[in-house]
Motif scaffolding. Structure first.
Motif, PDB file in Angstrom:
ATOM      1  N   TYR A 101      92.255  47.863  88.382  1.00  0.00           N
ATOM      2  CA  TYR A 101      92.227  46.683  87.526  1.00  0.00           C
ATOM      3  C   TYR A 101      90.770  46.321  87.290  1.00  0.00           C
ATOM      4  O   TYR A 101      90.041  46.002  88.219  1.00  0.00           O
ATOM      5  N   LEU A 102      90.339  46.405  86.034  1.00  0.00           N
ATOM      6  CA  LEU A 102      88.990  45.986  85.661  1.00  0.00           C
ATOM      7  C   LEU A 102      89.048  44.504  85.336  1.00  0.00           C
ATOM      8  O   LEU A 102      89.727  44.096  84.401  1.00  0.00           O
ATOM      9  N   LYS A 103      88.342  43.732  86.118  1.00  0.00           N
ATOM     10  CA  LYS A 103      88.398  42.276  86.019  1.00  0.00           C
ATOM     11  C   LYS A 103      87.079  41.748  85.473  1.00  0.00           C
ATOM     12  O   LYS A 103      86.012  42.175  85.909  1.00  0.00           O
ATOM     13  N   LEU A 104      87.186  40.834  84.519  1.00  0.00           N
ATOM     14  CA  LEU A 104      86.017  40.205  83.918  1.00  0.00           C
ATOM     15  C   LEU A 104      86.190  38.694  84.001  1.00  0.00           C
ATOM     16  O   LEU A 104      87.258  38.173  83.676  1.00  0.00           O
ATOM     17  N   ASN A 105      85.148  37.999  84.418  1.00  0.00           N
ATOM     18  CA  ASN A 105      85.132  36.540  84.496  1.00  0.00           C
ATOM     19  C   ASN A 105      85.644  35.938  83.188  1.00  0.00           C
ATOM     20  O   ASN A 105      85.302  36.408  82.111  1.00  0.00           O
ATOM     21  N   ILE A 106      86.468  34.894  83.270  1.00  0.00           N
ATOM     22  CA  ILE A 106      87.120  34.303  82.101  1.00  0.00           C
ATOM     23  C   ILE A 106      86.113  33.829  81.050  1.00  0.00           C
ATOM     24  O   ILE A 106      86.325  34.002  79.854  1.00  0.00           O
ATOM     25  N   HIS A 108      83.069  35.019  80.393  1.00  0.00           N
ATOM     26  CA  HIS A 108      82.541  36.198  79.714  1.00  0.00           C
ATOM     27  C   HIS A 108      83.589  36.812  78.784  1.00  0.00           C
ATOM     28  O   HIS A 108      83.280  37.257  77.684  1.00  0.00           O
ATOM     29  N   LEU A 109      84.815  36.844  79.261  1.00  0.00           N
ATOM     30  CA  LEU A 109      85.912  37.404  78.480  1.00  0.00           C
ATOM     31  C   LEU A 109      86.114  36.630  77.179  1.00  0.00           C
ATOM     32  O   LEU A 109      86.213  37.216  76.097  1.00  0.00           O
ATOM     33  N   VAL A 110      86.147  35.313  77.263  1.00  0.00           N
ATOM     34  CA  VAL A 110      86.336  34.469  76.085  1.00  0.00           C
ATOM     35  C   VAL A 110      85.183  34.658  75.098  1.00  0.00           C
ATOM     36  O   VAL A 110      85.399  34.828  73.894  1.00  0.00           O
ATOM     37  N   GLU A 111      83.957  34.655  75.605  1.00  0.00           N
ATOM     38  CA  GLU A 111      82.784  34.835  74.734  1.00  0.00           C
ATOM     39  C   GLU A 111      82.838  36.175  74.007  1.00  0.00           C
ATOM     40  O   GLU A 111      82.645  36.246  72.792  1.00  0.00           O
ATOM     41  N   LYS A 112      83.102  37.216  74.739  1.00  0.00           N
ATOM     42  CA  LYS A 112      83.138  38.566  74.162  1.00  0.00           C
ATOM     43  C   LYS A 112      84.260  38.707  73.134  1.00  0.00           C
ATOM     44  O   LYS A 112      84.055  39.188  72.025  1.00  0.00           O
ATOM     45  N   LEU A 113      85.458  38.271  73.507  1.00  0.00           N
ATOM     46  CA  LEU A 113      86.605  38.421  72.619  1.00  0.00           C
ATOM     47  C   LEU A 113      86.505  37.556  71.363  1.00  0.00           C
ATOM     48  O   LEU A 113      86.937  37.971  70.290  1.00  0.00           O
ATOM     49  N   VAL A 156      83.832  43.614  86.860  1.00  0.00           N
ATOM     50  CA  VAL A 156      82.780  44.169  85.994  1.00  0.00           C
ATOM     51  C   VAL A 156      81.913  43.069  85.374  1.00  0.00           C
ATOM     52  O   VAL A 156      81.085  43.351  84.510  1.00  0.00           O
ATOM     53  N   THR A 157      82.078  41.839  85.830  1.00  0.00           N
ATOM     54  CA  THR A 157      81.305  40.707  85.310  1.00  0.00           C
ATOM     55  C   THR A 157      79.809  40.933  85.527  1.00  0.00           C
ATOM     56  O   THR A 157      79.392  41.289  86.633  1.00  0.00           O
ATOM     57  N   ASP A 158      79.038  40.726  84.466  1.00  0.00           N
ATOM     58  CA  ASP A 158      77.573  40.850  84.500  1.00  0.00           C
ATOM     59  C   ASP A 158      77.079  42.244  84.873  1.00  0.00           C
ATOM     60  O   ASP A 158      75.967  42.399  85.366  1.00  0.00           O
ATOM     61  N   LYS A 159      77.904  43.257  84.658  1.00  0.00           N
ATOM     62  CA  LYS A 159      77.486  44.625  84.980  1.00  0.00           C
ATOM     63  C   LYS A 159      77.413  45.461  83.706  1.00  0.00           C
ATOM     64  O   LYS A 159      78.258  45.333  82.827  1.00  0.00           O
ATOM     65  N   THR A 160      76.430  46.309  83.661  1.00  0.00           N
ATOM     66  CA  THR A 160      76.336  47.264  82.558  1.00  0.00           C
ATOM     67  C   THR A 160      77.421  48.313  82.759  1.00  0.00           C
ATOM     68  O   THR A 160      77.918  48.494  83.875  1.00  0.00           O
ATOM     69  N   PRO A 161      77.779  49.043  81.693  1.00  0.00           N
ATOM     70  CA  PRO A 161      78.755  50.121  81.882  1.00  0.00           C
ATOM     71  C   PRO A 161      78.314  51.135  82.945  1.00  0.00           C
ATOM     72  O   PRO A 161      79.134  51.590  83.735  1.00  0.00           O
ATOM     73  N   SER A 162      77.026  51.438  83.010  1.00  0.00           N
ATOM     74  CA  SER A 162      76.570  52.418  84.003  1.00  0.00           C
ATOM     75  C   SER A 162      76.696  51.871  85.432  1.00  0.00           C
ATOM     76  O   SER A 162      77.043  52.611  86.356  1.00  0.00           O
ATOM     77  N   LYS A 163      76.431  50.573  85.616  1.00  0.00           N
ATOM     78  CA  LYS A 163      76.593  49.971  86.941  1.00  0.00           C
ATOM     79  C   LYS A 163      78.077  49.906  87.320  1.00  0.00           C
ATOM     80  O   LYS A 163      78.451  50.177  88.468  1.00  0.00           O
ATOM     81  N   SER A 164      78.936  49.570  86.353  1.00  0.00           N
ATOM     82  CA  SER A 164      80.385  49.556  86.607  1.00  0.00           C
ATOM     83  C   SER A 164      80.871  50.957  86.976  1.00  0.00           C
ATOM     84  O   SER A 164      81.701  51.108  87.882  1.00  0.00           O
ATOM     85  N   LEU A 165      80.337  51.971  86.296  1.00  0.00           N
ATOM     86  CA  LEU A 165      80.699  53.362  86.606  1.00  0.00           C
ATOM     87  C   LEU A 165      80.286  53.699  88.041  1.00  0.00           C
ATOM     88  O   LEU A 165      81.076  54.287  88.793  1.00  0.00           O
ATOM     89  N   GLU A 166      79.081  53.316  88.409  1.00  0.00           N
ATOM     90  CA  GLU A 166      78.588  53.555  89.768  1.00  0.00           C
ATOM     91  C   GLU A 166      79.516  52.897  90.791  1.00  0.00           C
ATOM     92  O   GLU A 166      79.899  53.514  91.787  1.00  0.00           O
ATOM     93  N   ASN A 167      79.898  51.647  90.529  1.00  0.00           N
ATOM     94  CA  ASN A 167      80.813  50.930  91.427  1.00  0.00           C
ATOM     95  C   ASN A 167      82.190  51.578  91.484  1.00  0.00           C
ATOM     96  O   ASN A 167      82.821  51.617  92.542  1.00  0.00           O
TER      97      ASN A 167
END
Length: 176
Positions: A101-106, A108-113, A156-167
């Protein structure tokens, strides 16, 4: 290794799924793209012409086909896939499948969407940001009970795709 990424729309399932598949040299499958090829219609056309119930049945069939594959893969689900029918049960019970489950802070999610809403039929009609945030909060609340059934949760909040991949790779204890 069979990896299924799930979570709310806009969290980065497809982006992270492609990166993970490339890193591990696995086949990447986006469930919506798979359904579009299967049905020879875009997702929005499928909803328009055949309705959501038809789409959800096609989605379940596609998910079962993919899970049954012998070869390894990385699969990115649609945000609603785990919620309908027996989809989450099938994911949990599938041999050799690991779900995340990829979770994003609400916030950040609202802003992005809200910035992407024109390209997302489910939310395109929202013009008021407060009303939109209420929708996302309610929708996410209803879906999270299914998302949290995944084998792992990755924030994945505040993480770049590469950092999320690393995690994500650390989560699997993989050495690549």
């Amino acid at each position: 290794m069979k990896v299924i990424l799930l979570g709310y729309m806009g969290v980065g399932k497809s982006t992270l799924g492609q990166l993970l598949a490339e890193t591990l040299d696995l086949h990447f499958i986006d469930l919506d793209s798979y359904i579009e090829k299967m049905e020879e219609l875009s997702i929005s056309e499928l909803f328009e012409r055949k309705g959501e119930i038809y789409f959800r049945k096609a989605e379940s069939i596609a998910l079962e086909e993919i899970i049954a594959k012998k070869e390894d893969f990385v699969l990115s689900l649609g945000g609603g896939t785990p919620v309908y029918g027996n989809n989450m049960k099938n994911i949990i019970e599938a041999p050799g499948v690991t779900s995340v489950y990829l979770k994003l802070n609400i916030h950040h999610l609202v802003e992005k969407l809200f910035q992407q809403k024109e390209s997302r039929p489910l939310i395109a009609h929202y013009t008021d940001k407060i009303e939109f945030e209420e929708f996302v909060r309610k929708h996410l609340f209803e879906r999270q009970q299914f998302y949290y059934m995944a084998d792992h949760v990755l924030d994945v909040t505040d993480k770049t795709p590469s950092k999320s991949l690393e995690n994500l790779i650390e989560l699997f204890n993989l050495n690549t």
